[in-house]
Design an enzyme around this catalytic site. Structure first.
Site, PDB file in Angstrom:
ATOM      1  N   CYS A  78      -0.695   8.831   2.260  1.00 10.11           N
ATOM      2  CA  CYS A  78       0.720   8.750   2.641  1.00 10.11           C
ATOM      3  C   CYS A  78       1.185   9.980   3.402  1.00 10.11           C
ATOM      4  O   CYS A  78       2.305  10.001   3.920  1.00 10.11           O
ATOM      5  CB  CYS A  78       1.580   8.522   1.404  1.00 10.11           C
ATOM      6  SG  CYS A  78       1.109   7.028   0.526  1.00 10.11           S
ATOM      7  N   CYS A 201      11.191   2.349  -7.111  1.00  7.71           N
ATOM      8  CA  CYS A 201      10.023   2.253  -6.226  1.00  7.71           C
ATOM      9  C   CYS A 201      10.451   2.001  -4.786  1.00  7.71           C
ATOM     10  O   CYS A 201      11.327   1.175  -4.525  1.00  7.71           O
ATOM     11  CB  CYS A 201       9.131   1.095  -6.657  1.00  7.71           C
ATOM     12  SG  CYS A 201       8.705   1.117  -8.404  1.00  7.71           S
ATOM     13  N   LYS A 323      12.552   5.466  -0.220  1.00  6.36           N
ATOM     14  CA  LYS A 323      13.192   4.545  -1.160  1.00  6.36           C
ATOM     15  C   LYS A 323      13.980   3.429  -0.479  1.00  6.36           C
ATOM     16  O   LYS A 323      13.900   2.273  -0.905  1.00  6.36           O
ATOM     17  CB  LYS A 323      14.106   5.393  -2.077  1.00  6.36           C
ATOM     18  CG  LYS A 323      14.864   4.640  -3.122  1.00  6.36           C
ATOM     19  CD  LYS A 323      13.922   4.098  -4.176  1.00  6.36           C
ATOM     20  CE  LYS A 323      14.566   2.979  -4.973  1.00  6.36           C
ATOM     21  NZ  LYS A 323      14.546   1.691  -4.246  1.00  6.36           N
ATOM     22  N   HIS A 327       8.807   2.565   3.781  1.00  7.21           N
ATOM     23  CA  HIS A 327       7.581   3.367   3.731  1.00  7.21           C
ATOM     24  C   HIS A 327       6.425   2.668   4.447  1.00  7.21           C
ATOM     25  O   HIS A 327       5.531   2.120   3.816  1.00  7.21           O
ATOM     26  CB  HIS A 327       7.236   3.654   2.269  1.00  7.21           C
ATOM     27  CG  HIS A 327       6.051   4.556   2.072  1.00  7.21           C
ATOM     28  ND1 HIS A 327       5.678   5.526   2.983  1.00  7.21           N
ATOM     29  CD2 HIS A 327       5.157   4.646   1.046  1.00  7.21           C
ATOM     30  CE1 HIS A 327       4.599   6.155   2.529  1.00  7.21           C
ATOM     31  NE2 HIS A 327       4.260   5.641   1.368  1.00  7.21           N
TER      32      HIS A 327
END
Lengths: 380, 380
Positions: A78, A201, A323, A327
């Site tokens: 990431c 998440c 969030k 992502h």
């Protein structure tokens, strides 16, 4: 930095390569460059193999009109996007290049959630964690449990991170999730891995972001709205959680932050705006502690008291963060810098942090096997 | 360069990460370093996803005792290894690092040939070539056909490359295929993609190779047997064959070679030993032309006349090349440099090129979307 591009995050209508071409073209146009002026391209597309395309550089470069330009693909889970930025930074610092394009992109929503979760787990220490069924929500849940036990961090504090970031994303037209949530929405959302709920998440997203960075004299000729990448530092950490001394802190973030502050000659108190890696709400809390914005154990309370909101002590994730902005893995580290660029050039619209002069980006790979910290400053 | 490591190539008994740990440890020991002295690690493992492990750096670093050291994974299809070397070179040139570890490794023989072929095709322009069924033997066969048509290159000339490289590998204890072949073996081997036969094609291999490179003053303190990486240049080229002006030459190799020679202040005539990217025999012929070792169209004749043998005009692929030493994709570009290191430190045993002072490595990604040329010199 002389130009930046960013596709909408969310469900993309095209493959990662097309998204990356779009973001790259926008960054190049923003920099008032012709593609042949780029000396080297750094791409990130960690999950390109799910679309049968690795070696993305020549394909993108051919499409943007820079077929002969060297390229390389950079992966660090990431933190791939910021790792690519670091390589561009090294090439410019070495004199090997004057102008670099950095672009990260990902398509993930063509995958079903169990598939995507399995692919993500490849970023952990797979032999130790993946084969035992540990996925990222579970690993971050362990970090959250220990943070709660040791520092009294509460579900309401986690919630305050989610509520703030959803609120910020309402003012980001490129964000994946533009939906305000309240405490009751949070508390009613199902557990994913205790104590983390659905609203703790970040989503999987499709999207791409790109930057053009240039050596200072070249940059001044190209653009008058400049942001300086003052420092960019990376560090590593033990791959698996069971090799860590402390689950409430990410050592790679602490080491990289120390180096980045030191070479930029600034400290946490100088940061006006920060984009941090909130793949889970607990990750934002830990990030604000690891980067020294708040003392260890105080990150949850700081969020709950509004100190990390726009207008608070230091605006954290004004973009909406992973969030709510979303992502798309390899785009994330570059999208963070895009947001800082917007903030420091006072072009962030309704989410503008007043008078922002110095910004920081914190981009974590997996549970902290890698971390990049970048510090940026508005140039006059 | 202060140290180098190389596992046997062939069918490995372990995963890529374990192979990379082994090669890295050997390079570190060769450099008389402790792992904490490394400033930055550059890894390549393009097909790690087939073993469920991306983000290889933290896993390897934790194993070798350098958990906090930053790492990044570099991919550029079959030129991944040399692309990683280029990043290390940039970090050292920029002053960001004094000592870098570069390691590439791959496990491929756990895959069936059709699977491996499909994964390899991800390195081409997949939307244009892969989806139409074009795989690398087919694409290089098109290049071979055009080279034969235009320059009169013959099957016997292709064969002479294979025969030489098999012969050289007999003296390389780390080679995958240690078996002498003759012209009749070659001519009796089945076609894979006309005019390429089985013996024109390199194998898939498991294996890893590693290098430690250091800033010059640091290097002189560490080791007395030094090789200087004089220049390292990369260029890109159109991703798909149908976008090329000329199928008999790889433009990225020509551009990178010109840059590498120019910054090293040497020319093709100064090269004593070269490792070139012979994924297929035709690729070695084109490589010796693109790097100026022989005029365009003369590479086939040069091989047939023994000019590229050890003891000839310039020794090409004394290691056995990809053709016989083997091709564990991400290890290849680093293994080439390993061979040059051995040659320039006069430690190549029975395959030693007498008096080798200047060496060159040529590492191609896919059909030429990327190419790295490195020039090395024995240091006194």
């Amino acid at each position: 930095m002389v130009g930046a591009g960013h596709t909408p995050f969310g469900r993309g209508s095209s493959d990662a390569i097309s998204l990356m071409i779009k973001a790259s073209m926008a960054a190049i146009e923003g920099a008032s460059l012709s593609p042949e002026q780029i000396d080297h391209c750094f791409y990130s597309n960690a999950f390109g193999f799910t679309e049968n395309q690795i070696h993305a550089g020549p394909v993108i470069n051919t499409a943007i009109g820079a077929a002969d330009t060297p390229s390389v693909t950079i992966e660090s889970a990431c933190s791939s996007g910021s790792a690519a930025l670091m390589e561009a930074y090294a090439h410019i610092a070495s004199g090997l290049a004057d102008v670099c394009l950095v672009c990260g992109g990902e398509r993930l929503l063509h995958l079903k959630t169990p598939e995507a979760t399995a692919y993500f787990a490849m970023g952990s220490d797979y032999a130790v964690e993946g084969t035992n069924g540990a996925t990222f929500p579970g690993l971050y849940a362990l970090m959250a449990q220990e943070h709660m036990r040791r520092y009294g961090t509460t579900s309401e504090m986690l919630a305050s991170v989610a509520i703030k970031n959803h609120q910020n994303a309402l003012n980001n037209e490129l964000a994946h999730i533009r939906k305000s949530i309240g405490m009751s929405d949070y508390l009613e959302s199902p557990y994913v891995a205790y104590p983390l709920r659905l609203y703790d998440c970040c989503p999987f997203s499709d999207g791409a972001a790109a930057l053009v960075i240039a050596e200072e004299r070249v940059a001044r000729r190209l653009n008058s709205e400049l942001v300086q990448l003052v420092s960019c530092a990376r560090a590593g950490g033990p791959a698996a959680l069971n090799q860590r001394d402390d689950l409430t802190s990410i050592s790679s973030a602490r080491v990289a932050a120390r180096q980045a502050y030191s070479s930029a000659h600034v400290g946490p108190k100088d940061i006006d705006v920060a984009e941090v890696h909130d793949c889970f709400t607990i990750a934002e809390i830990i990030a604000t502690e690891d980067t020294g914005l708040f003392p260890q154990g105080e990150g949850g309370r700081a969020a709950a008291e509004g100190l990390t909101s726009i207008g608070g002590k230091v605006a954290v994730n004004p973009s909406g963060g992973l969030k709510a902005k979303g992502h798309p893995v390899s785009a994330t580290g570059i999208a963070q810098i895009y947001e800082i660029y917007r903030q420091l050039t006072a072009s962030a619209g309704k989410r503008q942090v007043d008078g922002a002069e110095i910004g920081m980006a914190h981009n974590v790979g997996a549970t902290g096997g890698s971390c990049t910290i970048s510090i940026l400053r508005r140039m006059r």
